[in-house]
Design a protein around this motif. Structure first.
Motif, short mmCIF file in Angstrom:
data_model
loop_
_atom_site.label_atom_id
_atom_site.label_comp_id
_atom_site.label_asym_id
_atom_site.label_seq_id
_atom_site.Cartn_x
_atom_site.Cartn_y
_atom_site.Cartn_z
N ASP A 180 0.76 -1.33 -0.14
CA ASP A 180 0.15 0.03 -0.03
C ASP A 180 0.89 1.29 0.03
O ASP A 180 1.96 1.32 0.28
N ALA A 181 0.37 2.58 -0.35
CA ALA A 181 1.09 3.58 -0.68
C ALA A 181 1.91 4.01 0.56
O ALA A 181 3.20 4.68 0.50
N GLU B 207 1.09 3.91 -11.58
CA GLU B 207 0.65 5.12 -11.03
C GLU B 207 0.80 5.49 -9.40
O GLU B 207 1.18 6.44 -9.32
N LYS B 208 0.51 4.50 -8.66
CA LYS B 208 0.66 4.55 -7.33
C LYS B 208 2.01 4.84 -6.99
O LYS B 208 2.44 5.77 -6.09
N ASP C 71 0.11 4.35 -17.13
CA ASP C 71 -0.36 4.11 -15.92
C ASP C 71 -0.03 2.77 -15.32
O ASP C 71 -0.11 2.49 -14.19
N HIS D 106 0.56 -1.23 -10.75
CA HIS D 106 0.64 -0.24 -9.50
C HIS D 106 1.51 0.91 -9.90
O HIS D 106 2.10 1.84 -9.01
N GLU E 270 3.19 8.37 -8.02
CA GLU E 270 2.34 9.25 -6.93
C GLU E 270 3.36 9.43 -5.55
O GLU E 270 3.63 10.52 -5.11
#
Length: 163
Positions: A83-84, A107-108, A144, A105, A111
C-alpha cells in the motif's frame, strides 16, 4: 497454489522415473522467482541443485550503466504491491530502491515518488536485457500500467552516484 502442486507432482514423477529434469527461470530462482514454490514442494524428496542466475535488480543496474550502491548505502528491493503508506516508509529507509512488481501499480508508485520529491532520480526499465528493452527517466513515462518485466530504480540519498 494448485498449479504449483500439479507441476511439482509432474516433475517429481519424471525424476522418479530416472529422468534428469531442468527447470529454467528468468532471473535468479530464489530472488522473487516462482521456482521457490516448486523447490519447497520437491526438496524433501529429490536431490536438487539450484544454479543462481542474474537477478533482475543487477540486470537493470547493468542496463542503466550505474552502480546500485556504494560504501554504506542500503539497497532495498521494494514490491510495488505494498500500500502507498508502507511503500513510502520503505523507500524512505533506503539510499537506493529497486521497485519491483510495478505492473498495474505504476500510477501509485509515481505518486509516492513524486510526494517524496525524487522523480528526477527515478529510472524506469522494462524487459531488461531482452530485445525489446525500454529505459527512460520515470518522469518521461506517460503510461499508468507497466508490463510484468518492469522495474523502477531510484536514488534517495547516500553516496553520490549518478543514475
Amino acid at each position: 497454489q494448485d498449479v504449483y502442486d500439479w507441476a511439482a507432482d509432474e516433475i517429481g514423477k519424471m525424476a522418479e522415473s530416472g529422468k534428469s529434469v531442468a527447470i529454467l527461470c528468468e532471473g535468479d530462482p530464489f530472488f522473487f522467482g516462482s521456482f521457490m514454490y516448486l523447490f519447497s514442494r520437491l526438496c524433501g524428496a529429490h536431490d536438487i541443485q539450484v544454479v543462481p542466475g542474474v537477478n533482475s535488480v543487477a540486470a537493470c543496474a547493468a542496463e542503466l550503466g550505474t552502480p546500485l550502491a556504494a560504501r554504506n548505502d542500503v539497497v532495498s528491493a521494494v514490491p510495488a504491491t505494498l500500500d502507498a503508506e508502507t511503500l513510502e516508509a520503505r523507500l524512505q529507509a533506503a539510499e537506493t530502491a529497486a521497485i519491483i512488481k510495478v505492473g498495474r501499480h505504476l500510477e501509485k508508485v509515481k505518486e509516492v515518488l513524486s510526494s517524496l520529491g525524487v522523480m528526477d532520480t527515478a529510472h524506469y526499465i522494462e524487459r531488461a536485457t531482452m530485445e525489446n528493452q525500454r529505459v527512460l527517466p520515470l518522469a518521461d513515462l506517460t503510461e499508468d500500467k507497466a508490463p510484468y518485466f518492469s522495474m523502477i530504480i531510484v536514488r534517495l540519498g547516500g553516496e553520490s552516484l549518478k543514475l
